[in-house]
Design a protein around this motif. Structure first.
Motif, PDB file in Angstrom:
ATOM      1  N   SER A 170       0.801  -1.018  -0.030  1.00 37.75           N
ATOM      2  CA  SER A 170       0.057  -0.039   0.092  1.00 37.75           C
ATOM      3  C   SER A 170       0.732   1.244  -0.118  1.00 37.75           C
ATOM      4  O   SER A 170       2.062   1.497   0.472  1.00 37.75           O
TER       5      SER A 170
ATOM      6  N   SER B 157      -0.929  -0.770  13.591  1.00 35.25           N
ATOM      7  CA  SER B 157      -1.707  -0.478  12.552  1.00 35.25           C
ATOM      8  C   SER B 157      -3.013  -1.195  12.474  1.00 35.25           C
ATOM      9  O   SER B 157      -3.277  -2.157  13.251  1.00 35.25           O
ATOM     10  N   ASN B 158      -3.916  -0.303  11.949  1.00 33.85           N
ATOM     11  CA  ASN B 158      -5.246  -0.569  11.997  1.00 33.85           C
ATOM     12  C   ASN B 158      -5.833  -0.809  10.712  1.00 33.85           C
ATOM     13  O   ASN B 158      -7.298  -0.951  10.413  1.00 33.85           O
ATOM     14  N   GLY B 159      -5.018  -0.914   9.490  1.00 33.18           N
ATOM     15  CA  GLY B 159      -5.404  -1.087   8.098  1.00 33.18           C
ATOM     16  C   GLY B 159      -5.488   0.036   7.356  1.00 33.18           C
ATOM     17  O   GLY B 159      -5.411  -0.043   6.212  1.00 33.18           O
ATOM     18  N   THR B 160      -5.999   1.245   8.293  1.00 28.92           N
ATOM     19  CA  THR B 160      -6.121   2.640   7.490  1.00 28.92           C
ATOM     20  C   THR B 160      -5.037   3.476   7.857  1.00 28.92           C
ATOM     21  O   THR B 160      -4.414   4.296   7.124  1.00 28.92           O
TER      22      THR B 160
ATOM     23  N   ARG C 222      -3.299   5.369   4.839  1.00 29.10           N
ATOM     24  CA  ARG C 222      -3.142   4.511   3.753  1.00 29.10           C
ATOM     25  C   ARG C 222      -4.099   5.450   2.483  1.00 29.10           C
ATOM     26  O   ARG C 222      -5.112   5.531   2.753  1.00 29.10           O
TER      27      ARG C 222
END
Length: 140
Positions: A82, A110-113, A137
């Motif tokens: 990403s 990290s939370n994916g976003t 991201r």
């Protein structure tokens, strides 16, 4: 193809080696003499010598230290699949430096976003600065 079709096409994936090469060849990193010694998704180690980057007191300029930490942060947050951009950073200067600096960036959450990174800048074994950054991201 029309221009619209070109814009909707997904970009080709970039390998970690290609991403590292992009950062290693960046004009700003080269201007300051930064060199990536190790990197992968969530981690980067970058070196820079203080020669020519000192303030009138003969120690590394805070802007040079910040630039080194920020460069390591950018590499660590963009060596995965990403693309990320910084949304918040801050730095604590702990000691003056005069020699070779090493910035070690590590993803700590990290939370994916968003990813949270800690960058520690060293001169030898001595910690010179601690930099914290949040990367958002912007693409999958």
């Amino acid at each position: 193809m029309t221009g619209l079709q070109d814009r909707t096409k997904e970009p080709a994936p970039v390998s970690v080696e290609e991403r590292i090469s992009e950062f290693e060849e960046s004009g700003f990193g080269r201007l300051l003499g930064m060199h990536i010694t190790d990197a992968w998704d969530g981690y980067a180690r970058v070196e820079m010598d203080c020669d020519g980057k000192c303030n009138p007191h003969g120690v590394a300029h805070g802007g040079a230290i910040f630039a080194l930490a920020d460069h390591a942060f950018g590499i660590a947050s963009n060596c995965g699949t990403s693309h990320h951009t910084a949304v918040s950073v801050h730095i604590h200067y702990l000691a003056p430096a005069r020699g070779r600096l090493v910035a070690v960036a590590e993803r700590v959450a990290s939370n994916g976003t968003c990813g949270t990174y800690r960058v520690t800048v060293y001169e030898g074994e001595r910690t010179v600065a601690v930099f914290d950054g949040i990367a958002f991201r912007v693409s999958p």
